[in-house]
Design a protein around this motif. Structure first.
Motif, short mmCIF file in Angstrom:
data_model
loop_
_atom_site.label_atom_id
_atom_site.label_comp_id
_atom_site.label_asym_id
_atom_site.label_seq_id
_atom_site.Cartn_x
_atom_site.Cartn_y
_atom_site.Cartn_z
N ALA A 199 44.37 36.51 40.31
CA ALA A 199 45.29 35.52 39.74
C ALA A 199 45.33 35.56 38.23
O ALA A 199 46.39 35.45 37.62
CB ALA A 199 44.90 34.13 40.20
N THR A 210 54.43 35.70 40.92
CA THR A 210 53.91 34.36 40.60
C THR A 210 52.74 34.47 39.64
O THR A 210 51.85 33.63 39.63
CB THR A 210 53.47 33.63 41.88
OG1 THR A 210 52.39 34.35 42.49
CG2 THR A 210 54.61 33.50 42.87
N SER A 261 49.25 27.30 48.60
CA SER A 261 47.99 27.45 47.87
C SER A 261 48.29 28.19 46.57
O SER A 261 49.27 28.94 46.49
CB SER A 261 46.94 28.20 48.70
OG SER A 261 47.35 29.55 48.89
N CYS A 262 47.48 27.95 45.57
CA CYS A 262 47.67 28.62 44.29
C CYS A 262 46.37 28.56 43.51
O CYS A 262 45.45 27.81 43.84
CB CYS A 262 48.81 27.99 43.50
SG CYS A 262 48.53 26.26 43.00
N GLU A 321 40.95 26.86 42.95
CA GLU A 321 41.93 27.18 43.99
C GLU A 321 42.42 25.87 44.58
O GLU A 321 41.62 25.03 44.99
CB GLU A 321 41.30 28.02 45.11
CG GLU A 321 42.26 28.29 46.25
CD GLU A 321 41.56 28.73 47.52
OE1 GLU A 321 42.19 28.75 48.59
OE2 GLU A 321 40.34 29.02 47.45
N ILE A 329 59.53 30.97 43.65
CA ILE A 329 58.43 31.67 44.32
C ILE A 329 58.99 32.56 45.41
O ILE A 329 58.57 33.70 45.60
CB ILE A 329 57.43 30.67 44.91
CG1 ILE A 329 56.98 29.67 43.83
CG2 ILE A 329 56.24 31.40 45.51
CD1 ILE A 329 56.34 30.31 42.62
N TYR A 356 49.80 27.71 36.77
CA TYR A 356 49.72 27.92 38.22
C TYR A 356 50.07 29.38 38.52
O TYR A 356 51.09 29.90 38.05
CB TYR A 356 50.69 27.00 38.95
CG TYR A 356 50.50 25.55 38.62
CD1 TYR A 356 49.60 24.75 39.31
CD2 TYR A 356 51.23 24.95 37.58
CE1 TYR A 356 49.41 23.42 38.98
CE2 TYR A 356 51.05 23.63 37.25
CZ TYR A 356 50.14 22.86 37.95
OH TYR A 356 49.97 21.54 37.62
N ASN A 357 49.24 30.04 39.31
CA ASN A 357 49.42 31.45 39.63
C ASN A 357 49.16 31.72 41.11
O ASN A 357 48.56 30.89 41.81
CB ASN A 357 48.47 32.32 38.80
CG ASN A 357 49.01 32.62 37.42
OD1 ASN A 357 50.02 33.30 37.29
ND2 ASN A 357 48.37 32.07 36.41
N ASN A 358 49.59 32.90 41.53
CA ASN A 358 49.25 33.42 42.86
C ASN A 358 49.64 32.44 43.97
O ASN A 358 48.87 32.18 44.89
CB ASN A 358 47.75 33.73 42.93
CG ASN A 358 47.42 34.67 44.08
OD1 ASN A 358 48.22 35.56 44.41
ND2 ASN A 358 46.26 34.49 44.69
N TYR A 359 50.85 31.89 43.88
CA TYR A 359 51.35 30.99 44.92
C TYR A 359 51.45 31.70 46.26
O TYR A 359 51.89 32.85 46.35
CB TYR A 359 52.73 30.46 44.55
CG TYR A 359 52.74 29.24 43.67
CD1 TYR A 359 52.43 27.99 44.18
CD2 TYR A 359 53.08 29.34 42.32
CE1 TYR A 359 52.46 26.86 43.37
CE2 TYR A 359 53.12 28.21 41.51
CZ TYR A 359 52.80 26.98 42.04
OH TYR A 359 52.84 25.86 41.24
N LYS A 360 51.06 31.00 47.29
CA LYS A 360 51.30 31.42 48.67
C LYS A 360 51.96 30.26 49.38
O LYS A 360 51.38 29.18 49.50
CB LYS A 360 49.98 31.80 49.35
CG LYS A 360 49.31 33.01 48.72
CD LYS A 360 47.98 33.33 49.41
CE LYS A 360 47.31 34.51 48.72
NZ LYS A 360 45.97 34.82 49.32
#
Length: 826
Positions: A11, A47, A139-140, A184, A320, A351-355
């Motif tokens: 991330a 993201t 989740s992020c 997280e 996203i 905020y990073n690495n959104y799922k």
């Protein structure tokens, strides 16, 4: 643990994971060369993003390749730069242009035509529910940085000592506090949260408020009401709430094209001069009718804020997926002033690495909304240098180094010895009110001596007396501690000496587990739920000739244990044995002789007019062996888990407590024989949107076996007599006599309080009881019929509504116990 570390390597490109990654840095300025702080920067069609720091400097770690990097900030035109990353670090500065709006649709004055902006907002409101439900879970990874600064100090106070202590420059400026966190964040509708903190860092002393959890900065403007933790007890109306047009006017400032999308800039204007409203601008994507970004502020001229004078909120949303947008960054900037000291600062979240809509395993959401890793607080500076997405400014880096060096110095024997000497030195004025505290070098052993005003007392039973009390705490380790509290008490009039010791051993803070044991002798209140402290009873006895508290003598011993057996279920139980005897008044001293008032008997059931030296019978000497057990049920209990234990949070559902008490006959000479059970249902701080919050407590129960019990075994009520009360506790009756309605039968009591403007009183309120209309069954206190009360609270802008109701049954008698409607402006 490994999977969480891996998450942040991905991330935030942390810990120089690969030699193939290079650092992209740069500075962002406007057309005049002025830096633009907190610009959102992210990689298109990903993201992965970051935020520039306060000086407009940003940094990325990227693998070799070509990227479309997007730069966004409210007030400036979005910019997309194509950047090729080679196998070396490189710098890429960016100049952003001011927003350029097409004003063709704003051809008429705002007062003549509001339809354009109103129509746009109505379209957003129609789709707000859709946008709140399009991502049922996500989740992020979240990075949060906070800085609190002192902006200026009154010139009369800028001395060398103040500058040195607060590390200020010649203009009185300096950093008071910095914090960073990596976590997280997991969310599932409707309100399930689980956050795992991987790393924390703090420097300085936080004396105001702080946001270190991702949930603290989750300002979702699609919701009707936005809460701002720590700064406001009431929620704020979102400009796109379902009922937003009732509270706001909207003005279209213009349109622009951003990344192929038409974006409308709309000014949000509160319709009322005062209330919980936002001001500023909201940016809307046409046709999609979704929020593109917000630039709002609140201030004390319109809204009620705590601690600060102004707060601005900026958010940038990014796509996203084709249909789901989420915040890429959030910034809270604040300013305030206290006694001439001006302060300010910010909290920024990336905020990073959104799922979106991930599949969480069964049992993933357990009520644990935050878990802080055991090594989260021990990360070294080099870890943060690689992991943080927002680079430090030179000022912030210097502050970290200085405070880190000071933290190391604080571990030296020289500093510890100096600190111990300073901390353990007695402050006599402070001891008078607050007591005296001391500890050893390791802080494993500490001693607290209770204040002087609690040590010397007077009552009509004991006369003048001494109640010497101290508390010793031995911290065995982070999870175990022992507290021993001895007390010595002597009444100079009745010449009774008492000595007792209370002990408590905490052995499992993750399950609220502890053992406790008390033994010795004491002079106790006949009302076992409490009446007045020794200090206030001394004042009322000597100054107003009101000896409210009634006492008896007890030699006792008890022990017990409590533990949370499962999340939300706390069990507590124990045995007590006591030998009790009746006491009588022996002293009648007073500093002021109040006309038409006399001391009363120490027998609370003695009829009015009984002389104070009365020796009427209340109960014989007796022994009592009693078993107590309670079960507290907190439904949907949420909690935080930290390395030092579990910390429960308020539930959105009422708590239920079941109590049972049994007196055993003939065992160890016990004289009592009774069974008592009750149920308490309570909830505190029930948010009711814009109107404040409510609290309530309902209790009911009684003795289903009362073959043999004595007055101190009755069910007593928490009343109030005298000129002081604490309105923060919902469960007490105001101005209800302490002993009149105590019962050995059944009872029912209910308390409700609503605070219309924010937090409950945070201090003891001093009110005059004179001129209050007191009627058995109905006591009323309003600002209309009590001039003193009105004068005390004028101008503080707070309104409380309160109702207390109680019934007790003793034989065939039924009593109304203080039905009250309570209004007060504070």
């Amino acid at each position: 643990m490994r999977k969480y570390i891996l998450l942040f390597i991905i991330a935030f490109s942390a810990i120089t994971a690969s030699a193939q990654q290079s650092l992209l840095t740069g500075k962002i300025t406007d057309k005049n060369g002025q830096v633009i702080p907190f610009v959102s920067i992210y990689i298109r069609n990903s993201t992965y993003g970051t935020t520039a720091n306060e000086n407009g400097v940003y940094q990325f770690k990227l693998s070799p390749g070509t990227y479309n990097v997007i730069y966004r900030y409210v007030g400036y035109t979005e910019k997309i730069e194509q950047i090729t990353i080679a196998d070396h670090d490189q710098e890429h500065n960016v100049q952003m242009a001011d927003e350029v709006f097409n004003t063709d649709r704003v051809s008429e004055t705002y007062l003549k035509n509001r339809d354009v902006a109103d129509t746009i907002i109505k379209q957003v409101i129609k789709k707000r529910k859709y946008y709140t439900e399009e991502a049922t879970s996500f989740s992020c990874a979240v990075y949060i940085k906070g800085v609190q600064k002192l902006l200026s100090v009154p010139k009369s106070l800028i001395g060398h000592e103040v500058q040195r202590t607060l590390d200020l420059d010649s203009n009185g400026r300096g950093i008071l506090y910095q914090s960073e966190s990596l976590s997280e964040y997991n969310f599932q509708k409707p309100d399930k949260i689980k956050e795992i903190t991987i790393a924390n860092r703090m420097a300085g002393q936080n004396t105001a408020f702080g946001y270190k959890k991702a949930s603290d900065l989750q300002a979702n403007f699609y919701e009707n009401v936005i809460t701002i933790p720590g700064l406001a007890s009431r929620g704020f109306v979102s400009p796109v709430a379902a009922y937003g047009p009732r509270f706001y006017n909207y003005k279209l400032l213009g349109t622009s094209v951003e990344n192929g999308r038409t974006v409308d800039k709309i000014r949000v204007i509160p319709k009322r001069n005062h209330g919980q409203y936002f001001q500023g601008d909201i940016y809307i994507v046409e046709n999609d009718w979704r929020i593109y970004s917000v630039d709002f502020f609140v201030d004390n001229k319109v809204s009620n804020l705590n601690l600060v004078d102004t707060l601005s909120i900026r958010q940038q949303y990014i796509a996203i997926t084709d249909s789901v947008w989420m915040p890429a960054s959030t910034q809270y900037n604040f300013k305030g002033a206290v006694l001439g000291f001006k302060f300010g600062g910010y909290y920024a979240a990336v905020y990073n690495n959104y799922k979106i809509n991930p599949t969480f395993p069964d049992g993933f959401f357990t009520g644990e909304i935050l878990k802080v890793d055991t090594v989260a607080n021990s990360k070294k500076p080099n870890y943060w240098a690689d992991a943080r997405p927002i680079p430090l400014t030179a000022f912030e880096e210097r502050d970290y180094k200085k405070k880190d060096a000071f933290e190391e110095y604080k571990k030296t024997d020289r500093y510890i010895d100096s600190l111990q000497h300073r901390k353990n030195r007695i402050n006599y004025p402070g001891y008078l009110i607050f007591g005296y505290a001391a500890s050893n070098k390791s802080a494993r052993d500490s001693l607290y001596i209770f204040p002087f005003i609690q040590t010397f007392y007077y009552n009509t039973v004991e006369g003048f007396g001494i109640n010497a009390k101290a508390s010793y705490i031995r911290t065995i380790d982070d999870l175990h501690s022992l507290t021993i509290t001895p007390a010595l008490r002597y009444g100079f009039s009745n010449k009774i000496f008492s000595a007792n010791v209370a002990t408590e051993y905490l052995n499992d803070p993750f399950h609220a587990a502890k053992f406790y044991a008390d033994f010795g002798s004491d002079v106790l209140d006949l009302n076992n739920v409490g009446t007045r402290s020794l200090y206030f009873n001394t004042l009322s006895t000597l100054l107003s000739e009101n000896n409210y508290v009634k006492y008896y003598r007890s030699h006792y011993g008890d022990f017990g244990y409590q533990r949370e057996v499962t999340n939300g279920v706390l069990l507590k139980g124990g045995f007590s044995y006591s030998s009790r005897s009746q006491l009588y008044n022996t002293s009648f001293s007073k500093l002021k002789d109040v006309k038409d008032r006399e001391f009363t008997s120490n027998n609370p059931l003695a009829p009015p007019g009984t002389p104070p030296d009365d020796h009427s019978f209340l109960f014989p000497d007796n022994q009592a062996l009693v078993f107590n057990v309670s079960a507290l049920f907190t439904f949907d209990q949420r909690y935080e888990t930290r390395p030092t234990g579990k910390f429960n949070l308020p539930s959105k559902y009422p708590m239920v407590k079941i109590n049972y008490r049994k007196g055993f006959k003939s065992i160890l000479g016990s004289d009592v024989d009774y069974d008592f059970a009750s149920v308490d249902i309570s909830q505190d701080h029930i948010q009711t949107g814009l109107s404040g919050y409510s609290s309530f407590k309902v209790s009911g129960g009684g003795f289903f076996n009362n073959n043999k019990l004595y007055y101190m075994d009755y069910n007593h009520f928490l009343g109030n007599q005298g000129t002081t009360f604490d309105p923060t506790y919902v469960g007490s009756f105001h101005f209800l006599p302490f002993y009149t309605y105590s019962t050995n039968g059944a009872f029912l009591e209910a308390h409700y309080q609503h605070n219309f403007a924010g937090s409950l009183f945070n201090h003891i309120s001093f009110l005059r009881k004179a001129k209050l209309e007191e009627i058995i069954g109905a006591n009323y206190l309003t600002t209309k019929n009590n001039r003193n009360y009105r004068e005390f609270y004028i101008g503080v802008q707070r309104l409380i509504f309160r109702v207390d109701y109680g019934i007790s049954y003793a034989g065939d008698k039924k009593y109304i116990q203080g039905f009250r409607i309570f209004y007060g402006i504070r």
